[in-house]
Design an enzyme around this catalytic site. Structure first.
Site, PDB file in Angstrom:
ATOM      1  N   CYS A  92       1.073  -1.137  -0.161  1.00  0.00           N
ATOM      2  CA  CYS A  92      -0.050  -0.216  -0.173  1.00  0.00           C
ATOM      3  C   CYS A  92       1.031   1.234  -0.211  1.00  0.00           C
ATOM      4  O   CYS A  92       1.516   1.320   0.805  1.00  0.00           O
ATOM      5  CB  CYS A  92      -1.154   0.025   1.372  1.00  0.00           C
ATOM      6  SG  CYS A  92      -1.774   1.190   1.796  1.00  0.00           S
ATOM      7  N   CYS A 207      -0.157   3.214  -7.232  1.00  0.00           N
ATOM      8  CA  CYS A 207      -1.172   2.227  -6.083  1.00  0.00           C
ATOM      9  C   CYS A 207      -2.110   0.948  -6.747  1.00  0.00           C
ATOM     10  O   CYS A 207      -1.725   1.006  -8.230  1.00  0.00           O
ATOM     11  CB  CYS A 207      -3.076   2.785  -6.287  1.00  0.00           C
ATOM     12  SG  CYS A 207      -4.375   2.367  -5.310  1.00  0.00           S
TER      13      CYS A 207
END
Length: 292
Positions: A92, A207
Site C-alpha cells: 500500500c 496504487c
C-alpha cells in the site's frame, strides 16, 4: 530525508533467520495488494502466505496521518502475533510512505514497502512525457515529489490523483464493474500532448489497486502507452532478502489465507474472485476502526 521503502533489512541478516519455507504476509487496506501477492507467489511458490486486508479502515487516504500510523501499528501487532511471518510486504503506497519507519522501529520482522515507480518510468520513456497515476494523497505527498525531482527531473511529469479508482477496482473484484465512461474519466488526465507534439508514452501505477484494472485501462486509453506496475520489483526485492525458491513448485503448492478486519464486503462474487487469485481460505479477525 527520503526513506528507502523497499529496504526491508540487510539481505544477510534476513536470509540467516528465514525458514526454508518462509511465511510471507502481504498487507493492504483493501484488495490492491493482491497484485503484489501474485508476483511474490510467482517468485516464492514454496512459501506460505497470508493476505491481510484492513478493510475496516479502507480507504486509508481518508485518515489523518496520526490516525493512520496508530491504526496500522495496532493491526500489524495483531497480525504478527497471529501469523508470525518471516517477512511482511506492505502493499500500500499510503501505508508505506507514512508508517514504515514506525513499523521498523517497533517490530523486528523485516518490512518491504511500495515505491511509486517513477525511476523505471523515467528510464522507459522515449518522449520524456510521463504520468503518475495515484490516489490524491500519494500525489500530494512530499515523498512523491522528491522521487520525481530525483529520478525524473528531465521529464515532463503529470501527477494524476484519481479519487475513485481504488474503489472501482474493489467493485470490479466484487462483480460490480463500473462503466467504461466512468473509468475513462479517471485516467483521461494521464494522456498529455505538449505544444511540441510530444505526448505521454509511459504511465506508472502508484496504487496497488490499479493493476486490477489494467486490461480495461489498455482498452480505454486514447493511444498506446507503457504501463508500469511496481509489483514485479517488489517480488524481486523479496527474493533478494529471503532468497529464491529452492525448488520449482506449482502455484497451488502455496496456500493463501485471507485475513480481513471487517469482512463486510465478502460477498459470494468477491469470494470467487479471491479464490481465483489463490486466496482459498478466508478469516475475519474483527478490528473495527475507532475514530474520535
Amino acid at each position: 530525508m527520503r526513506i528507502d521503502l523497499m529496504a526491508g533489512a540487510t539481505t544477510a541478516a534476513v536470509a540467516r533467520s528465514v525458514a526454508p519455507a518462509p511465511t510471507i504476509l502481504v498487507f493492504d487496506s483493501g484488495l490492491g495488494g493482491l497484485t503484489v501477492l501474485e508476483q511474490v507467489r510467482r517468485a516464492r511458490p514454496d512459501a506460505a502466505y497470508v493476505y491481510a486486508a484492513d478493510d475496516a479502515a479502507f480507504p486509508y487516504g481518508r485518515l489523518s496521518e496520526p490516525v493512520l500510523v496508530e491504526r496500522v501499528l495496532g493491526v500489524m501487532e495483531r497480525l504478527l502475533g497471529l501469523h508470525a511471518p518471516d517477512l511482511v510486504v506492505v502493499a500500500c503506497n499510503t501505508a508505506s510512505t507514512l508508517v514504515l519507519p514506525a513499523l521498523r522501529q517497533r517490530f523486528a520482522t523485516p518490512f518491504v514497502g511500495v515505491v511509486p515507480p517513477i525511476k523505471p518510468a523515467a528510464e522507459a520513456t522515449r518522449s520524456r512525457v510521463v504520468s503518475l497515476l495515484a490516489t490524491p494523497g500519494t500525489v500530494a505527498r512530499a515523498y512523491t515529489h522528491e522521487l520525481v525531482e530525483t529520478y525524473a527531473s528531465a521529464c515532463a511529469v503529470t501527477l494524476v490523483g484519481a479519487p475513485n479508482l481504488a474503489g472501482f477496482a474493489e467493485a470490479e473484484l466484487a462483480g460490480q464493474p463500473v462503466d467504461d465512461a466512468a473509468l475513462a474519466r479517471e485516467i483521461a488526465p494521464c494522456f498529455v500532448t505538449l505544444e511540441d507534439g510530444r505526448r505521454t508514452d509511459v504511465v506508472c501505477l502508484a496504487c496497488t489497486h490499479y493493476p486490477l484494472l489494467l486490461a480495461r485501462f489498455r482498452a480505454l486509453a486514447p493511444w498506446p502507452v507503457t504501463w508500469i506496475d511496481p509489483a514485479p520489483a517488489i517480488a524481486r526485492r523479496v527474493t533478494q532478502l529471503i532468497g529464491p525458491s529452492p525448488r520449482a513448485l506449482g502455484r497451488d503448492d502455496a496456500p493463501v489465507l485471507g485475513a480481513f478486519t471487517s469482512g463486510a464486503g465478502l460477498t459470494a462474487p468477491l469470494r470467487r474472485s479471491l479464490e481465483a487469485r489463490g486466496v482459498g481460505r478466508v478469516a475475519v479477525e474483527a478490528m473495527p476502526l475507532g475514530l474520535q
